[in-house]
Design a protein around this motif. Sequence first.
Motif, mmCIF file in Angstrom:
data_model
loop_
_atom_site.group_PDB
_atom_site.id
_atom_site.type_symbol
_atom_site.label_atom_id
_atom_site.label_comp_id
_atom_site.label_asym_id
_atom_site.label_seq_id
_atom_site.Cartn_x
_atom_site.Cartn_y
_atom_site.Cartn_z
ATOM 1 N N UNK A 21 32.823 39.669 46.707
ATOM 2 C CA UNK A 21 32.042 38.873 45.740
ATOM 3 C C UNK A 21 31.297 39.742 44.732
ATOM 4 N N UNK A 22 30.528 40.729 45.220
ATOM 5 C CA UNK A 22 29.763 41.592 44.311
ATOM 6 C C UNK A 22 30.678 42.442 43.441
ATOM 7 N N UNK A 23 31.729 42.961 44.034
ATOM 8 C CA UNK A 23 32.677 43.770 43.277
ATOM 9 C C UNK A 23 33.372 42.976 42.190
ATOM 10 N N UNK A 24 33.655 41.704 42.465
ATOM 11 C CA UNK A 24 34.312 40.852 41.466
ATOM 12 C C UNK A 24 33.416 40.645 40.251
ATOM 13 N N UNK A 25 32.123 40.454 40.494
ATOM 14 C CA UNK A 25 31.160 40.315 39.383
ATOM 15 C C UNK A 25 31.172 41.595 38.552
ATOM 16 N N UNK A 26 31.118 42.743 39.216
ATOM 17 C CA UNK A 26 31.161 44.036 38.530
ATOM 18 C C UNK A 26 32.449 44.189 37.720
ATOM 19 N N UNK A 27 33.600 43.882 38.334
ATOM 20 C CA UNK A 27 34.897 44.061 37.662
ATOM 21 C C UNK A 27 35.018 43.167 36.435
ATOM 22 N N UNK A 28 34.561 41.948 36.562
ATOM 23 C CA UNK A 28 34.617 41.040 35.410
ATOM 24 C C UNK A 28 33.761 41.585 34.259
#
Length: 149
Positions: A120-127
């Motif tokens: 979840x946190x990584x997805x926010x960062x990647x986006x």
Amino acid sequence: MKDRSVLILGTNSKKYLNFAINCARSIRLYNPDLKIFVGTNIIPEKNTDAIDFIKIENDIAKLFIETKLYLDVFLKTEETLYIDSDMLCFGDLSPVFDLCSSMDVTVLGTPVKLEDYWGEEGAVFARKQFNIDQSILFNGGLYYLKKLN
């Protein structure tokens, strides 16, 4: 016939070398004219008709999976499919070569949701950082490589 081959690595133990030889034999069943190379630091004990061996120095072989970083050094033909030694072939590989031939290097991959790969946190960062909505999960067991002059 195009200048094509398959490369398989079987290093550091007889078990992995035997995997590579079995993989090569399965390829040979469906691709009788395809050149097959097995990279190894072990002398094979079995009858290995129609399989050519490439000597891999121990300094590279001892890297285990990182030996794949040297695949370009082992290329003997214009086009090469690297196949992991724990795989078996059940058909003609020409369509795989044909699909990849417009590229210099490629690997199989499957698009996945960012959350499935990054969390979840990584997805926010990647986006935010990369402006992407999905990631690609690569299969490191099959690569296509062209020998560049």
